[in-house]
Design an enzyme around this catalytic site. Structure first.
Site, PDB file in Angstrom:
ATOM      1  N   ASP A 105       0.791  -1.242   0.000  1.00 48.39           N
ATOM      2  CA  ASP A 105       0.000   0.000   0.000  1.00 48.39           C
ATOM      3  C   ASP A 105       0.823   1.290   0.000  1.00 48.39           C
ATOM      4  O   ASP A 105       0.260   2.386  -0.142  1.00 48.39           O
ATOM      5  CB  ASP A 105      -0.989  -0.002   1.175  1.00 48.39           C
ATOM      6  CG  ASP A 105      -0.307  -0.209   2.530  1.00 48.39           C
ATOM      7  OD1 ASP A 105       0.828   0.258   2.718  1.00 48.39           O
ATOM      8  OD2 ASP A 105      -0.931  -0.847   3.407  1.00 48.39           O
ATOM      9  N   HIS A 120       6.657  -7.668  -1.363  1.00 57.12           N
ATOM     10  CA  HIS A 120       5.585  -8.081  -2.279  1.00 57.12           C
ATOM     11  C   HIS A 120       5.268  -7.016  -3.325  1.00 57.12           C
ATOM     12  O   HIS A 120       4.200  -7.024  -3.921  1.00 57.12           O
ATOM     13  CB  HIS A 120       4.328  -8.468  -1.483  1.00 57.12           C
ATOM     14  CG  HIS A 120       4.531  -9.698  -0.642  1.00 57.12           C
ATOM     15  ND1 HIS A 120       3.736 -10.023   0.431  1.00 57.12           N
ATOM     16  CD2 HIS A 120       5.453 -10.687  -0.716  1.00 57.12           C
ATOM     17  CE1 HIS A 120       4.162 -11.159   0.981  1.00 57.12           C
ATOM     18  NE2 HIS A 120       5.210 -11.573   0.312  1.00 57.12           N
ATOM     19  N   GLY A 193       1.950  -6.962  13.077  1.00 59.67           N
ATOM     20  CA  GLY A 193       0.731  -7.121  12.276  1.00 59.67           C
ATOM     21  C   GLY A 193       0.864  -8.067  11.108  1.00 59.67           C
ATOM     22  O   GLY A 193       0.181  -7.912  10.103  1.00 59.67           O
ATOM     23  N   THR A 194       1.737  -9.045  11.258  1.00 61.37           N
ATOM     24  CA  THR A 194       1.854 -10.039  10.189  1.00 61.37           C
ATOM     25  C   THR A 194       1.322 -11.382  10.674  1.00 61.37           C
ATOM     26  O   THR A 194       1.576 -11.780  11.817  1.00 61.37           O
ATOM     27  CB  THR A 194       3.314 -10.183   9.679  1.00 61.37           C
ATOM     28  OG1 THR A 194       3.389 -11.322   8.818  1.00 61.37           O
ATOM     29  CG2 THR A 194       4.310 -10.316  10.800  1.00 61.37           C
ATOM     30  N   SER A 195       0.571 -12.042   9.822  1.00 58.03           N
ATOM     31  CA  SER A 195       0.017 -13.348  10.196  1.00 58.03           C
ATOM     32  C   SER A 195       1.102 -14.412  10.192  1.00 58.03           C
ATOM     33  O   SER A 195       0.897 -15.521  10.657  1.00 58.03           O
ATOM     34  CB  SER A 195      -1.100 -13.733   9.228  1.00 58.03           C
ATOM     35  OG  SER A 195      -0.563 -13.895   7.925  1.00 58.03           O
ATOM     36  N   ALA A 237      -1.409  -2.197  16.444  1.00 53.33           N
ATOM     37  CA  ALA A 237      -0.085  -1.589  16.272  1.00 53.33           C
ATOM     38  C   ALA A 237      -0.120  -0.078  16.489  1.00 53.33           C
ATOM     39  O   ALA A 237       0.817   0.496  17.038  1.00 53.33           O
ATOM     40  CB  ALA A 237       0.458  -1.907  14.881  1.00 53.33           C
TER      41      ALA A 237
END
Ligand SMILES: [Zn+2]
Length: 255
Positions: A105, A120, A193-195, A237
Site C-alpha cells: 500500500d 511483495h 501485524g503479520t500473520s 499496532a
C-alpha cells in the site's frame, strides 16, 4: 500506563545497534484499508487466485486492471496511522534500522520512511510485461483512461501490470536478499501485524531468532510466531507502537 518493556527487553533493546522490523496487513488496518472482500464489482465474480495471478490477469486483463485501480483509489484516500509514523521516529533512534514490509500500500513511504524493503512489490507502480517500462500512478492513469477496453497498454504495445507479487511468482530477488541479510544480523527483530503465514517473508523472524535476535511480536491475535517470541504485545499496532517508542526513548536516555 503499564510498562510494555520488561527488564530483560530493556537490556536487549538498550544494547541493540541493529533493529529489523517486518510489517504485515495488521499495521495498515487502522488506516481503514479494507480487506476488499464481498464488495460489489466485476471482480467479485472472480476467485482470489484469478485476481492475483499472472494467468488470471492474462485471461481477464480488463477486470483485474479495474480491480487494482479500485484498490489504488481507496488506498490513495487512506492515511498512514500512528504505527507508520512511529516507525519513522524509531528509525532515528537506531544505528542500523531496516524496515521490511509485506504490504503493497505504500503507507510507510507516505508516513516518511525513506528506505522500505517491499517484499511483495507496490500497488503504486505498474510495469510493461514486454519492455519493462515503469509507470507511476499518474502515468498509468493516462494509459488506462486512454484505453477503450480497460486493457492498459504500453507505448510498445505490451500489457501493463501492477508491480505486485502474485501467486506463484518469486519475490523480488534484491529485496529478499537485503531482507534476509538484515534478518541474519538483527539483534532485535519486531514482527508487527503479520500473520506470519505467507512464506518466505514469514521465515524472516525465525531466521533472526535462530541467529540470536530478541524477537518481539505485536499483533491483535496470537500467530504461529507467538510461541517463539521473547515478547508478545497483544493489541493494535497504532496503539502499542507509540507507547513502545516512548519507553524505548526514555530507556535510551538513561543508558
Ligand atoms: Zn512496453
Amino acid at each position: 500506563m503499564d510498562l510494555l518493556i520488561s527488564d530483560v527487553t530493556k537490556q536487549r533493546l538498550g544494547q541493540a545497534k541493529r533493529v529489523v522490523v517486518l510489517t504485515g496487513a495488521g499495521i495498515s488496518a487502522a488506516s481503514g484499508i479494507p480487506t476488499f472482500r464481498g464488495e460489489n464489482g466485476l471482480w467479485t465474480k472472480l476467485a482470489p487466485q484469478e485476481l492475483a495471478s499472472f494467468e488470471g490477469f492474462y485471461r481477464n486483463t480488463a477486470v483485474v486492471s479495474e480491480w487494482y485501480k479500485h484498490r489504488r483509489d481507496i488506498i490513495e484516500v487512506c492515511q498512514p496511522n500512528a504505527a507508520h509514523t512511529t516507525l519513522v521516529e524509531l528509525e532515528k533512534l537506531v544505528a542500523e534500522f531496516t524496515l521490511i514490509t509485506q504490504n503493497i500500500d505504500g503507507l510507510h513511504q507516505r508516513a516518511g520512511s525513506q528506505d522500505v524493503i517491499e517484499l511483495h512489490g507496490t500497488i503504486m507502480q505498474n510495469y510493461c510485461t514486454r519492455c519493462n517500462r515503469q509507470y507511476s500512478v499518474a502515468e498509468f492513469a493516462q494509459i488506462y483512461n486512454r484505453s477503450s477496453n480497460h486493457v492498459p497498454r504500453c507505448f510498445c504495445g505490451g500489457i501493463v501490470r501492477p508491480n505486485v507479487v502474485w501467486f506463484g511468482e518469486s519475490l523480488p530477488v534484491a529485496a529478499y536478499e537485503r531482507a534476509y541479510k538484515a534478518s541474519m544480523q538483527a539483534e532485535v527483530f519486531l514482527a508487527i501485524g503479520t500473520s506470519a503465514q505467507v512464506r518466505p517473508a514469514a521465515d524472516l523472524p525465525m531466521i533472526a531468532k535462530e541467529q540470536g535476535a530478541y524477537l518481539i511480536e505485536i499483533n491483535i491475535v496470537k500467530t504461529v510466531l507467538t510461541p517463539h517470541a521473547d515478547l508478545f504485545l497483544e493489541g493494535a499496532a497504532d496503539k502499542i507502537l507509540p507507547q513502545f517508542n516512548r519507553e524505548y526513548q526514555s530507556l535510551l536516555a538513561n543508558v
